[in-house]
Design a protein around this motif. Structure first.
Motif, short mmCIF file in Angstrom:
data_model
loop_
_atom_site.label_atom_id
_atom_site.label_comp_id
_atom_site.label_asym_id
_atom_site.label_seq_id
_atom_site.Cartn_x
_atom_site.Cartn_y
_atom_site.Cartn_z
N ALA A 51 40.11 -128.37 -3.67
CA ALA A 51 38.87 -129.01 -3.26
C ALA A 51 39.03 -130.53 -3.23
CB ALA A 51 37.74 -128.63 -4.22
N TYR A 52 38.21 -131.16 -2.38
CA TYR A 52 38.23 -132.62 -2.26
C TYR A 52 36.81 -133.17 -2.41
CZ TYR A 52 42.79 -131.86 -0.09
OH TYR A 52 44.07 -131.48 0.15
N LEU A 53 36.73 -134.44 -2.75
CA LEU A 53 35.47 -135.16 -2.63
C LEU A 53 35.63 -136.13 -1.46
CD1 LEU A 53 34.42 -135.78 -6.33
CD2 LEU A 53 33.49 -134.12 -4.72
N THR A 110 39.43 -137.66 -1.51
CA THR A 110 40.24 -137.66 -2.73
C THR A 110 40.18 -136.27 -3.37
OG1 THR A 110 39.83 -140.01 -3.09
CG2 THR A 110 40.52 -138.77 -5.01
N SER A 111 41.29 -135.80 -3.87
CA SER A 111 41.34 -134.48 -4.50
C SER A 111 40.40 -134.43 -5.71
CB SER A 111 42.78 -134.19 -4.94
OG SER A 111 42.81 -133.01 -5.70
N VAL A 160 41.32 -137.81 8.20
CA VAL A 160 41.33 -138.69 7.02
C VAL A 160 42.27 -138.08 5.99
CG1 VAL A 160 39.90 -139.73 5.21
CG2 VAL A 160 38.91 -139.27 7.46
N ARG A 161 43.42 -138.73 5.74
CA ARG A 161 44.36 -138.15 4.77
C ARG A 161 43.85 -138.38 3.34
NH1 ARG A 161 47.25 -142.11 2.41
NH2 ARG A 161 47.27 -144.14 3.47
N ALA A 162 44.25 -137.50 2.42
CA ALA A 162 43.81 -137.63 1.03
C ALA A 162 44.43 -138.88 0.40
CB ALA A 162 44.21 -136.39 0.24
N MET A 163 43.63 -139.61 -0.34
CA MET A 163 44.09 -140.84 -1.01
C MET A 163 43.67 -140.81 -2.47
SD MET A 163 42.72 -143.61 1.73
CE MET A 163 42.77 -143.19 3.47
N GLY A 164 44.34 -141.59 -3.29
CA GLY A 164 44.03 -141.67 -4.71
C GLY A 164 42.72 -142.40 -4.97
N ARG A 165 42.28 -142.36 -6.23
CA ARG A 165 40.99 -142.96 -6.59
C ARG A 165 40.92 -144.45 -6.29
NH1 ARG A 165 40.03 -143.57 -11.15
NH2 ARG A 165 41.76 -142.62 -12.25
N ALA A 166 42.05 -145.16 -6.38
CA ALA A 166 42.01 -146.62 -6.23
C ALA A 166 41.95 -147.09 -4.77
CB ALA A 166 43.22 -147.23 -6.93
N ALA A 167 42.18 -146.18 -3.81
CA ALA A 167 42.27 -146.60 -2.40
C ALA A 167 40.92 -147.03 -1.83
CB ALA A 167 42.86 -145.47 -1.57
#
Length: 319
Positions: A120-122, A134-135, A187-194
């Motif tokens: 799942a993603y947010l 983001t995952s 939209v590719r998945a990115m980390g929290r800081a992106a």
């Protein structure tokens, strides 16, 4: 000795959690709100001060984890049962007694989580049209002091967060009645800081007010400040490339006021509208007219002279 899980001692029940503009939160049994017909005046939702009104409303159960996302792009968490139950007219608890919010920080999205599924993603959207995926697992170990969920530009704010599975179409709606639909895998998945990437190109002064995931056989519900609204078939929104201008979603006029909310809905759901004066009205989605994109909608709620619709919530009907 075996530890007793607090959750096991708490009955799982359906509840409404409301959060006001001035950041007061409370929990109520779902049946506190009775249904009303479209166009009615509504019941007084809570005894708030003139300057306060309900901004977030969540239908959940006592056992869910609630993630609170703020305009500053931070995320905090609570269990629903940690929020004190209060009556319909009670003010509730100041959220700052429960979450360590910074000065000028406001909650703009509330998400309920049952478990942290790795698939799942947010999906997040900002006022200025930036989107980010983001995952969900990245939000599993939150500190009481909160964590960054998205890196925002100085003049931007986080306005919405949705669950996705990585394969959905997303819709963004603006206050001046534009909307864009694009594939989530744009939209590719990115980390929290992106920071994220551009979801929609906005006209000067316009801003994003709503974001949702499209689903088959659903409609797009749009609601305006003066109580107008409509459902529109999702087939009227062709998929475009992320970052474009989008299509006209609702014809905004002085009579309708700006668009305040956009949600993807099914006919068997209910709509709750909340005004700046704290009046709440609950109506069946199936009672709302299905009309095409470039129209102004129909009157959903009779608002008093200086009152406008502040927020909306969509919920599944209880039998």
């Amino acid at each position: 000795t075996s530890e007793i899980d607090v959750e096991d001692l708490i009955a799982e029940e359906d509840v409404v959690i409301t959060l006001t503009h001035n950041n007061y939160i409370k929990r109520m049994p779902l049946d506190t709100y009775r249904r009303q017909n479209r166009g009615g005046k509504g019941i007084k939702g809570m005894g708030t001060k003139e300057t306060d009104f309900v901004e977030n409303l969540l239908i959940t159960t006592t056992h869910h984890t609630i993630l609170f996302f703020t305009n500053r792009g931070r995320v905090y968490h609570l269990k629903a049962y940690e929020i004190a139950e209060a009556s319909r007219t009670a003010k509730g608890t100041a959220i700052i007694n429960l979450l360590q919010l910074e000065k000028d920080e406001k909650i703009t999205a509330v998400i309920q989580v049952k478990g942290f599924n790795p698939d799942a993603y947010l999906f997040m959207a900002t006022k200025k049209g930036i989107v980010k995926k983001t995952s969900l697992v990245e939000f599993k170990n939150l500190h009481k002091g909160g964590l960054n969920a998205i890196n925002l530009d100085d003049d931007d704010e986080l306005i919405g967060v949705k669950f996705t599975d990585g394969e959905r179409d997303m819709i963004l709606g603006t206050k001046w009645g534009m909307a864009i639909v694009f594939a989530e895998d744009d939209v590719r998945a990115m980390g929290r800081a992106a920071r994220g990437v551009k979801g929609i190109s906005l006209n000067d002064g316009d801003e994003v007010i709503g974001m949702d995931t499209l689903s088959p056989n659903a409609e797009v519900l749009t609601v305006t400040a003066e109580g107008y609204g409509k459902r529109t078939e999702t087939s009227e929104y062709r998929t475009q490339n992320r970052g474009g201008k989008g299509l006209i979603n609702l014809k905004v006029t002085e009579k309708t006021g700006d668009v305040i909310g956009l949600r993807v809905v099914h006919p068997d759901q209910e709509l709750m509208l909340i005004t700046t004066e704290g009046i709440v009205i609950r109506t069946n989605i199936s009672d709302i007219s299905v009309i095409s994109r470039n129209t102004q909608g129909v009157k959903l709620m009779a608002t008093a002279e200086n009152d406008t619709v502040a927020s909306m919530a969509v919920m599944d009907q209880k039998n």
